[in-house]
Design a protein around this motif. Structure first.
Motif, PDB file in Angstrom:
ATOM      1  N   GLU A  24       1.515   6.148  -7.556  1.00  0.00           N
ATOM      2  CA  GLU A  24       0.507   6.091  -7.750  1.00  0.00           C
ATOM      3  C   GLU A  24       0.393   7.874  -7.825  1.00  0.00           C
ATOM      4  OE1 GLU A  24      -2.741   6.832  -3.701  1.00  0.00           O
ATOM      5  OE2 GLU A  24      -2.968   5.234  -5.500  1.00  0.00           O
ATOM      6  N   LYS A  25       1.334   8.895  -7.210  1.00  0.00           N
ATOM      7  CA  LYS A  25       1.723  10.106  -7.761  1.00  0.00           C
ATOM      8  C   LYS A  25       1.846  10.438  -8.417  1.00  0.00           C
ATOM      9  CE  LYS A  25      -1.235  10.987  -3.410  1.00  0.00           C
ATOM     10  NZ  LYS A  25      -1.736   9.640  -2.944  1.00  0.00           N
TER      11      LYS A  25
ATOM     12  N   ALA B 182       2.573  12.796 -13.622  1.00  0.00           N
ATOM     13  CA  ALA B 182       3.526  12.642 -14.926  1.00  0.00           C
ATOM     14  C   ALA B 182       2.031  12.471 -16.191  1.00  0.00           C
ATOM     15  CB  ALA B 182       4.154  11.395 -15.677  1.00  0.00           C
ATOM     16  N   GLN B 183       1.112  12.423 -16.268  1.00  0.00           N
ATOM     17  CA  GLN B 183      -0.179  11.825 -16.696  1.00  0.00           C
ATOM     18  C   GLN B 183      -0.899  13.142 -16.697  1.00  0.00           C
ATOM     19  OE1 GLN B 183      -2.299   8.677 -15.642  1.00  0.00           O
ATOM     20  NE2 GLN B 183      -0.977   7.210 -16.847  1.00  0.00           N
ATOM     21  N   SER B 184      -0.631  14.463 -16.034  1.00  0.00           N
ATOM     22  CA  SER B 184      -1.183  16.051 -15.584  1.00  0.00           C
ATOM     23  C   SER B 184      -0.565  16.618 -16.437  1.00  0.00           C
ATOM     24  CB  SER B 184      -1.849  15.624 -14.398  1.00  0.00           C
ATOM     25  OG  SER B 184      -1.284  15.761 -13.100  1.00  0.00           O
TER      26      SER B 184
ATOM     27  N   GLU C  40       0.698  -0.897  -0.102  1.00  0.00           N
ATOM     28  CA  GLU C  40      -0.455   0.381  -0.044  1.00  0.00           C
ATOM     29  C   GLU C  40       0.990   1.029  -0.268  1.00  0.00           C
ATOM     30  OE1 GLU C  40      -3.655   2.176  -0.525  1.00  0.00           O
ATOM     31  OE2 GLU C  40      -3.486   0.017  -0.609  1.00  0.00           O
ATOM     32  N   TYR C  41       1.863   1.206   0.660  1.00  0.00           N
ATOM     33  CA  TYR C  41       2.253   2.601   0.527  1.00  0.00           C
ATOM     34  C   TYR C  41       3.374   2.585  -1.001  1.00  0.00           C
ATOM     35  CZ  TYR C  41       2.668   3.047   5.950  1.00  0.00           C
ATOM     36  OH  TYR C  41       2.606   3.683   7.327  1.00  0.00           O
ATOM     37  N   GLN C  42       4.519   1.194  -0.782  1.00  0.00           N
ATOM     38  CA  GLN C  42       4.490   1.377  -2.773  1.00  0.00           C
ATOM     39  C   GLN C  42       2.880   2.281  -4.059  1.00  0.00           C
ATOM     40  OE1 GLN C  42       7.712   0.570  -3.203  1.00  0.00           O
ATOM     41  NE2 GLN C  42       6.849   1.283  -5.237  1.00  0.00           N
TER      42      GLN C  42
ATOM     43  N   HIS D  74      -8.758  12.212 -10.763  1.00  0.00           N
ATOM     44  CA  HIS D  74      -9.304  11.758 -10.530  1.00  0.00           C
ATOM     45  C   HIS D  74      -9.993  10.150  -9.912  1.00  0.00           C
ATOM     46  CE1 HIS D  74     -13.986  12.082 -11.956  1.00  0.00           C
ATOM     47  NE2 HIS D  74     -14.861  12.363 -10.782  1.00  0.00           N
ATOM     48  N   ARG D  75      -9.502   9.791 -11.717  1.00  0.00           N
ATOM     49  CA  ARG D  75      -9.905   8.335 -11.370  1.00  0.00           C
ATOM     50  C   ARG D  75      -9.102   7.482 -10.462  1.00  0.00           C
ATOM     51  NH1 ARG D  75      -8.032   9.603 -16.474  1.00  0.00           N
ATOM     52  NH2 ARG D  75      -5.648   9.219 -16.729  1.00  0.00           N
ATOM     53  N   LYS D  76      -7.531   8.053 -10.487  1.00  0.00           N
ATOM     54  CA  LYS D  76      -6.937   7.669  -8.582  1.00  0.00           C
ATOM     55  C   LYS D  76      -7.387   7.264  -8.154  1.00  0.00           C
ATOM     56  CE  LYS D  76      -3.800   4.715  -9.929  1.00  0.00           C
ATOM     57  NZ  LYS D  76      -3.430   3.871 -10.159  1.00  0.00           N
TER      58      LYS D  76
END
Length: 81
Positions: free
Chosen positions: A36-37, A42-44, A29-31, A70-72
Protein backbone atom coordinates in the motif's frame (compact mmCIF):
# COMPACT_ATOMS: atom_id res chain seq x y z
CA UNK A 1 -8.46 16.03 4.54
CA UNK A 2 -5.10 16.43 6.26
CA UNK A 3 -6.65 16.08 9.72
CA UNK A 4 -8.55 12.92 8.72
CA UNK A 5 -5.38 11.50 7.20
CA UNK A 6 -3.44 12.18 10.39
CA UNK A 7 -6.05 10.56 12.65
CA UNK A 8 -6.53 7.51 10.40
CA UNK A 9 -2.77 7.05 10.00
CA UNK A 10 -2.13 7.16 13.73
CA UNK A 11 -5.00 4.78 14.40
CA UNK A 12 -3.60 2.33 11.84
CA UNK A 13 -0.08 2.65 13.28
CA UNK A 14 -1.37 1.95 16.79
CA UNK A 15 -3.40 -1.10 15.71
CA UNK A 16 -0.56 -2.52 13.67
CA UNK A 17 1.95 -1.77 16.41
CA UNK A 18 -0.17 -3.70 18.89
CA UNK A 19 -0.44 -6.58 16.43
CA UNK A 20 3.33 -6.65 15.95
CA UNK A 21 4.03 -6.38 19.67
CA UNK A 22 1.67 -9.27 20.45
CA UNK A 23 2.95 -11.41 17.58
CA UNK A 24 -0.44 -11.51 15.84
CA UNK A 25 0.53 -9.52 12.73
CA UNK A 26 0.15 -11.95 9.82
CA UNK A 27 2.49 -12.19 6.86
CA UNK A 28 -0.42 -10.95 4.73
CA UNK A 29 -0.66 -7.79 6.87
CA UNK A 30 3.07 -7.15 6.52
CA UNK A 31 2.74 -7.59 2.74
CA UNK A 32 -0.26 -5.24 2.69
CA UNK A 33 1.76 -2.58 4.56
CA UNK A 34 4.54 -2.76 2.00
CA UNK A 35 2.31 -2.81 -1.08
CA UNK A 36 0.00 0.00 0.00
CA UNK A 37 2.89 2.39 0.64
CA UNK A 38 4.33 1.85 -2.83
CA UNK A 39 0.92 2.08 -4.50
CA UNK A 40 -0.06 5.28 -2.67
CA UNK A 41 3.33 6.82 -3.38
CA UNK A 42 3.03 6.07 -7.09
CA UNK A 43 -0.54 7.37 -7.25
CA UNK A 44 0.23 10.57 -5.37
CA UNK A 45 3.30 11.17 -7.54
CA UNK A 46 1.19 10.81 -10.67
CA UNK A 47 -1.51 13.05 -9.21
CA UNK A 48 1.10 15.65 -8.31
CA UNK A 49 2.56 15.61 -11.79
CA UNK A 50 -0.89 15.83 -13.35
CA UNK A 51 -1.84 18.71 -11.05
CA UNK A 52 1.29 20.63 -12.02
CA UNK A 53 0.85 19.87 -15.71
CA UNK A 54 -2.79 20.92 -15.69
CA UNK A 55 -2.24 23.86 -13.32
CA UNK A 56 -5.41 22.99 -11.45
CA UNK A 57 -7.55 26.14 -11.54
CA UNK A 58 -8.78 25.70 -7.98
CA UNK A 59 -5.21 25.37 -6.71
CA UNK A 60 -6.11 22.17 -4.85
CA UNK A 61 -2.82 20.40 -5.58
CA UNK A 62 -2.41 19.14 -2.01
CA UNK A 63 -5.78 17.36 -2.06
CA UNK A 64 -4.88 15.60 -5.31
CA UNK A 65 -1.55 14.44 -3.93
CA UNK A 66 -2.92 13.40 -0.52
CA UNK A 67 -6.02 11.60 -1.85
CA UNK A 68 -4.38 8.15 -2.32
CA UNK A 69 -2.88 8.25 1.19
CA UNK A 70 -6.18 9.51 2.64
CA UNK A 71 -8.19 6.68 1.01
CA UNK A 72 -5.84 3.92 2.20
CA UNK A 73 -5.39 5.28 5.73
CA UNK A 74 -9.15 5.56 6.22
CA UNK A 75 -9.77 2.08 4.83
CA UNK A 76 -7.06 0.59 7.02
CA UNK A 77 -8.35 2.26 10.18
CA UNK A 78 -11.87 0.97 9.52
CA UNK A 79 -10.63 -2.54 8.69
CA UNK A 80 -8.35 -2.83 11.71
CA UNK A 81 -11.00 -1.61 14.17
Amino acid sequence: MFGELAVSSWETIIWRGMMMASGTCSPAEYQRMFEEKWTAMAQSSLAGLAAMALAMPDGNHAAAVLAPWHRKAGANARRLR
